[in-house]
Every structure is written in structure tokens, then in C-alpha cells.
Design a protein around this motif. Structure first.
Motif, PDB file in Angstrom:
ATOM      1  N   GLU A 457      25.745  40.959  38.991  1.00 27.82           N
ATOM      2  CA  GLU A 457      26.927  40.141  39.322  1.00 27.82           C
ATOM      3  C   GLU A 457      28.200  40.986  39.431  1.00 27.82           C
ATOM      4  OE1 GLU A 457      26.904  37.078  36.388  1.00 27.82           O
ATOM      5  OE2 GLU A 457      25.076  36.189  37.233  1.00 27.82           O
ATOM      6  N   LEU A 460      27.761  43.429  42.863  1.00 28.01           N
ATOM      7  CA  LEU A 460      27.763  42.853  44.218  1.00 28.01           C
ATOM      8  C   LEU A 460      29.142  42.839  44.880  1.00 28.01           C
ATOM      9  CD1 LEU A 460      25.140  39.962  44.276  1.00 28.01           C
ATOM     10  CD2 LEU A 460      25.267  41.970  45.748  1.00 28.01           C
ATOM     11  N   PRO A 461      30.193  42.338  44.181  1.00 26.04           N
ATOM     12  CA  PRO A 461      31.513  42.341  44.841  1.00 26.04           C
ATOM     13  C   PRO A 461      31.974  43.752  45.215  1.00 26.04           C
ATOM     14  CG  PRO A 461      31.579  41.117  42.759  1.00 26.04           C
ATOM     15  CD  PRO A 461      30.229  41.736  42.853  1.00 26.04           C
ATOM     16  N   LEU A 463      29.996  46.280  46.066  1.00 25.72           N
ATOM     17  CA  LEU A 463      29.226  46.701  47.242  1.00 25.72           C
ATOM     18  C   LEU A 463      29.799  46.057  48.499  1.00 25.72           C
ATOM     19  CD1 LEU A 463      25.586  46.449  45.822  1.00 25.72           C
ATOM     20  CD2 LEU A 463      26.907  48.502  46.268  1.00 25.72           C
ATOM     21  N   GLU A 464      30.175  44.773  48.369  1.00 23.71           N
ATOM     22  CA  GLU A 464      30.752  44.082  49.530  1.00 23.71           C
ATOM     23  C   GLU A 464      32.084  44.705  49.913  1.00 23.71           C
ATOM     24  OE1 GLU A 464      30.604  40.087  48.131  1.00 23.71           O
ATOM     25  OE2 GLU A 464      28.467  39.915  48.614  1.00 23.71           O
ATOM     26  N   ALA A 465      32.913  44.993  48.908  1.00 20.41           N
ATOM     27  CA  ALA A 465      34.237  45.567  49.181  1.00 20.41           C
ATOM     28  C   ALA A 465      34.114  46.933  49.854  1.00 20.41           C
ATOM     29  CB  ALA A 465      35.016  45.697  47.873  1.00 20.41           C
ATOM     30  N   ASN A 466      33.004  47.644  49.558  1.00 20.86           N
ATOM     31  CA  ASN A 466      32.824  48.999  50.090  1.00 20.86           C
ATOM     32  C   ASN A 466      32.003  49.008  51.376  1.00 20.86           C
ATOM     33  OD1 ASN A 466      33.412  51.743  49.672  1.00 20.86           O
ATOM     34  ND2 ASN A 466      31.312  52.120  48.997  1.00 20.86           N
ATOM     35  N   GLY A 467      31.726  47.820  51.910  1.00 20.62           N
ATOM     36  CA  GLY A 467      30.943  47.744  53.148  1.00 20.62           C
ATOM     37  C   GLY A 467      29.505  48.190  52.950  1.00 20.62           C
ATOM     38  N   GLY A 468      29.009  48.122  51.746  1.00 16.97           N
ATOM     39  CA  GLY A 468      27.593  48.404  51.491  1.00 16.97           C
ATOM     40  C   GLY A 468      27.262  49.873  51.288  1.00 16.97           C
ATOM     41  N   ARG A 469      28.186  50.777  51.539  1.00 20.86           N
ATOM     42  CA  ARG A 469      27.846  52.203  51.402  1.00 20.86           C
ATOM     43  C   ARG A 469      27.812  52.548  49.919  1.00 20.86           C
ATOM     44  NH1 ARG A 469      32.728  54.506  54.137  1.00 20.86           N
ATOM     45  NH2 ARG A 469      33.571  52.746  52.997  1.00 20.86           N
TER      46      ARG A 469
END
Ligand code: SF4
Length: 479
Positions: A457, A460-461, A463-469
Motif C-alpha cells: 500500500e 504503489l503510490p 510507483l505511480e508517481a514515478n511512472g513505474g520506473r
């Protein structure tokens, strides 16, 4: 100084063409050059290579070019697999060199033909799962060439049959074994002896160094170079390796092997079965007296607890009684002879743990169904240095974290390394500009069941903020 490795990892080298996204990095080239020199001069190099230097390629290139016998050791089996199956083929193909390579794992990874045959005769498997797992191994056996149990589909890593179908240094019959010529452990070591570059792990490396695998083809005497990656783990692995242990599992296996061998080799000696049963019970009594699982502490703290001294005496008596009967039974066959040796060793270790010894710390650990009593040397530098002197080859110790500030003293003293060339190769990343440290607040204790979910939890935010890299690293130990 040869610059071949330096050049191969540079703009004009084959990696730029062979690997999309490969960019030459000066620290990587310099590290490769330093390792190439150490290999050529049979020197000792201690090199810290920060994150992103690319140290794996930096040692693989000179190792594969050297034309010498090189042992590559890393911290865990997973890293070993990654090095052997992923990085090594990439570098070998890019360089276009013909080098014989081998992956050698610890003996617990290979089926022991002798113990498997004994396990097949056993009729009192406690669970259906165990019987099913044994059938999986039975069906796989005719087709395997390596005997590596990781090939068996559907066999869990914690299957209860594994200790019964694999060997340890203590229970292996070695040259006396009727299956020695077909033995998978022997064959794996033979392949490793014939290879130019062998990938091993630190446990195996130390076992080889201390001749714990005598009779199985030692690797170090023929090595021209040893490259130890993740070298920061080596002092701790060496401490546990040069120490001694008595565990509930060793005792349980001894008791069970005694019963199995008695059926085979001395069916008229029913007292062996009874005494082995008493030994198992004595180990269970000690486990109960030790209290809740998850504890670790010093011997003195444990001895002060109610019932522990009595349970320890009970275990020592049970080992002594079994040892006496096994002494009589040892002449009946190699299996019982080996059980006798193991019984004496465990009894001796238990006494040593109880008495303690100067320069060693006696401590314990409690697990759900078992325990371990450990005697660990406080200092392994002298031992390691003496072992190393026997093998005057090139020695390279590397890791992302070896120095404190610019000082390697903490690491080199712990392993008794003197006169090494020391270098630091800085990470190419600009951490102050490119990195951010985030410690999520209010995380549950890592031992709580909801911990993994909480990590997901919180991650995830990000990873999203970093565009998945992202590249996520976890400790390989269960907290
Ligand atoms: S030599 Fe040792 S490991 Fe090999 S089959 Fe015999 S007992 Fe098992």
C-alpha cells in the motif's frame, strides 16, 4: 598495466553494440582494470563499487579474458543463479570467448542417492504430502542428469522429505558409499573442477577452504583467482562457518537415520530403535523448556531458566546412551557407523556449548519446532587469514558497501586481510540531486501478518508517481 578490459567496456567495445541501453561508465572501466591487474599479478584487491558502477560486468570481463581458473563466489543461491544464467552468458557472448563454465551449489540442493533409497523403504511418513513429494522425486529421477532438486516440478522448498533425500557433510558416507560413482554431488564437483570459471556461493567457498568436503574434489587448490562479490557478507558467514552448532533438526535426523539404518543393517538390535526414540523425546523436552519461539540470547541467560539445565542433562544422557549402543552396532554397516560418528560429534559439541570456551560466544535460538545451540568465534580474522595463506592465488573482494567513509579497516581486520590494494569506485549517480529518502510513518512491525500488505500500500503510490520506473530491493531474510 593491461587495458584490455578497460577498453572492452568502453565506447569502442562490444557491449555498446551487443546491449541496447549500455553506456560506458568510467568507474566500471577502472574497476575492471584494477581486477585485471590483480588477476595478472596474483594480488589482493579490496574494491568498493557504489550502486550503478556495474561491478558484475567489471569482474566478469577480466575473469573470462584471463584464460585462468577463476572461482566467482556470491552471497546467496539466488544471486548465484542470476550471475550464472543471466550475466555470465551475456558477457561471454559479447566477448565471443570459449570458456567452460559451471554452477556449483551446496550439497543440500542435490539428491543423495543413498538417502533417497533409505527414504523409499520407510513406511511411516507422517503426512500425505511427504508421500506425494517422494513420488514426485521418484518419477523425476530417471530423467535427471544433474540431480538438482530444483528441477522437480511441484516440490516445495520446505518439503519435509528434503532433509531425508539430501546429504550433509556429517551424514554422507563419502568414499564408503555404495552409490559414490553415480553420486550427483560428486559429479557436480567434478564438472566444477573441469571448468574454467565456476560460480559458487560463500558457504560453499568456505566449506572448500576449510576442507569440509574432503574426498569430493576441492576447487581452491586449482584456482588461479577467487573473486568474492557481496564480500561484506563474508565476515558473518565465516563466523557462523567456523563456529559449531547443535540443533533439534540434527538430533531428529540422527534419531531417524538410526532407526532406518537399524532396519537395514541390524534388524536384531531393537534397543537402537528405543534409544533413538528417547533421544527424540529428550530434544522435544529441551525445546519445551526453552519457551516461546523467536527468542535469541546467550547461554547464561538460558541456563538460568527453570527446567533448562535438567533438559540439557537429559539430552546429553540420551546422546551418550545412543552413542554406546551405536558403538556396538557400528561394525554392522556403513550407515550405522556413520550414525555413531554423528552421535559422538553432537555429544561433544553439546558439552563444548555447555562449558563454553575462551574467545567464543555461546548462544541459542528458538524456532517453532526446534532450537539451535551455537558456539561462534568472536574473531575469525586469524582463522581466515591462515586458510587464505594456503592458496596463493589472486583474491578480489568487492561489494557496494565495504568501507566506512574511506576506511576499509573494519572489513579487512575482520577477515585478517593485510597488504591488499584498496580502491573505491564511486557511484555514477548524483544522489543529492537524483535521490530521495522516504521512511513511511506508522508501519506495522515486520513480524506482523499485515506487514507485506502495508508495504504494498505504501509502495504503489510511489510507483505511480514515478511512472513505474522502479527497482525494488528486499532483504532475503524473513523478519
Ligand atoms: S556419496 Fe554421500 S551424497 Fe553421494 S550418494 Fe553417497 S551418501 Fe549420498
Amino acid at each position: 598495466m593491461s587495458d584490455e578490459a578497460f577498453a572492452l567496456l568502453g565506447e569502442q567495445g562490444p557491449f555498446v553494440q551487443a546491449l541496447s541501453g549500455f553506456r560506458p561508465r568510467l568507474p566500471q572501466q577502472e574497476l575492471a582494470r584494477a581486477i585485471e591487474s590483480a588477476l595478472a599479478e596474483r594480488g589482493t584487491l579490496v574494491a568498493e563499487a557504489g550502486t550503478g558502477v556495474g561491478k558484475t560486468f567489471a569482474y566478469l570481463v577480466p575473469a573470462l579474458l584471463s584464460g585462468r581458473k577463476v572461482l566467482l563466489s556470491t552471497g546467496t543461491r539466488t544471486l548465484q543463479d542470476q550471475l550464472y544464467h543471466k550475466d555470465l552468458p551475456i558477457v561471454r557472448n559479447a566477448l565471443g570467448v570459449q570458456v567452460r563454465t559451471a554452477l556449483l551449489k551446496g550439497r543440500a540442493n542435490y539428491l543423495c542417492l543413498h538417502r533417497h533409497a533409505l527414504a523409499e523403504q520407510e513406511h511411516r511418513w507422517r503426512s500425505r504430502d511427504a508421500a506425494r513429494h517422494l513420488a514426485l522425486v521418484r518419477n523425476w529421477l530417471p530423467a535427471t542428469e544433474s540431480g538438482d532438486l530444483s528441477e522437480v516440478d511441484g516440490l516445495p522448498e520446505d518439503s519435509e522429505i528434503l532433509p531425508r533425500v539430501t546429504s550433509t557433510v556429517e551424514n554422507c558416507l563419502g568414499l564408503e558409499c555404495p552409490d559414490y560413482n553415480d553420486c550427483f554431488v560428486v559429479q557436480a564437483r567434478r564438472r566444477a573442477q573441469e571448468a574454467d570459471v565456476v560460480v559458487i556461493n560463500h558457504h560453499l567457498f568456505l566449506a572448500d577452504m576449510a576442507l569440509r568436503e574432503e574426498g569430493f574434489g576441492e576447487l581452491l587448490p586449482s584456482a588461479d583467482a577467487v573473486i568474492l562479490d557481496e564480500a561484506h557478507q563474508l565476515p558473518d558467514v565465516a563466523s557462523s562457518f567456523f563456529g559449531e552448532q547443535v540443533s533439534a533438526r540434527q538430533i531428529q535426523e540422527l534419531a531417524r537415520d538410526t532407526v532406518t539404518e537399524q532396519v537395514n543393517e541390524a534388524p536384531d538390535m531393537g534397543s537402537l530403535r528405543d534409544t533413538a526414540g528417547e533421544l527424540e523425546k529428550a530434544a522435544r523436552d529441551l525445546r519445551l523448556a526453552m519457551g516461546a519461539e523467536g527468542q535469541r540470547g546467550t547461554r547464561d541467560a538460558l541456563l538460568g531458566r527453570k527446567g533448562v539445565e535438567d533438559a540439557l542433562d537429559g539430552l546429553a544422557d540420551a546422546l551418550e546412551r545412543l552413542g554406546q549402543i551405536l558403538e556396538l552396532a557400528a561394525e554392522r554397516g556403513k550407515g550405522l557407523e556413520s550414525c555413531h560418528g554423528r552421535c559422538l560429534l553432537l555429544h561433544q559439541r553439546l558439552k563444548a556449548w555447555h562449558q563454553g570456551a575462551e574467545g567464543q560466544v555461546a548462544w541459542f535460538e528458538v524456532f517453532r519446532h526446534g532450537f539451535s545451540l551455537n558456539l561462534t568465534p568472536l574473531e575469525v580474522g586469524g582463522l581466515f587469514a591462515r586458510q587464505r595463506e594456503r592458496f596463493p592465488c589472486a583474491w578480489v573482494f568487492t561489494s557496494a558497501t565495504l568501507a566506512v567513509g574511506k576506511d576499509f579497516g573494519h572489513f579487512t581486520r575482520r577477515l585478517g586481510i593485510e597488504d591488499a590494494k584498496e580502491c573505491i569506485f564511486e557511484s555514477p549517480f548524483d544522489f543529492s540531486r537524483q535521490a530521495m529518502l522516504y521512511v513511511p510513518p506508522a508501519m506495522p512491525d515486520p513480524r506482523e501478518p499485515g506487514y507485506v500488505q502495508a508495504v504494498v500500500e505504501r509502495a504503489l503510490p510511489l510507483l505511480e508517481a514515478n511512472g513505474g520506473r522502479a527497482f525494488m530491493l528486499f532483504t532475503s531474510y524473513r523478519a
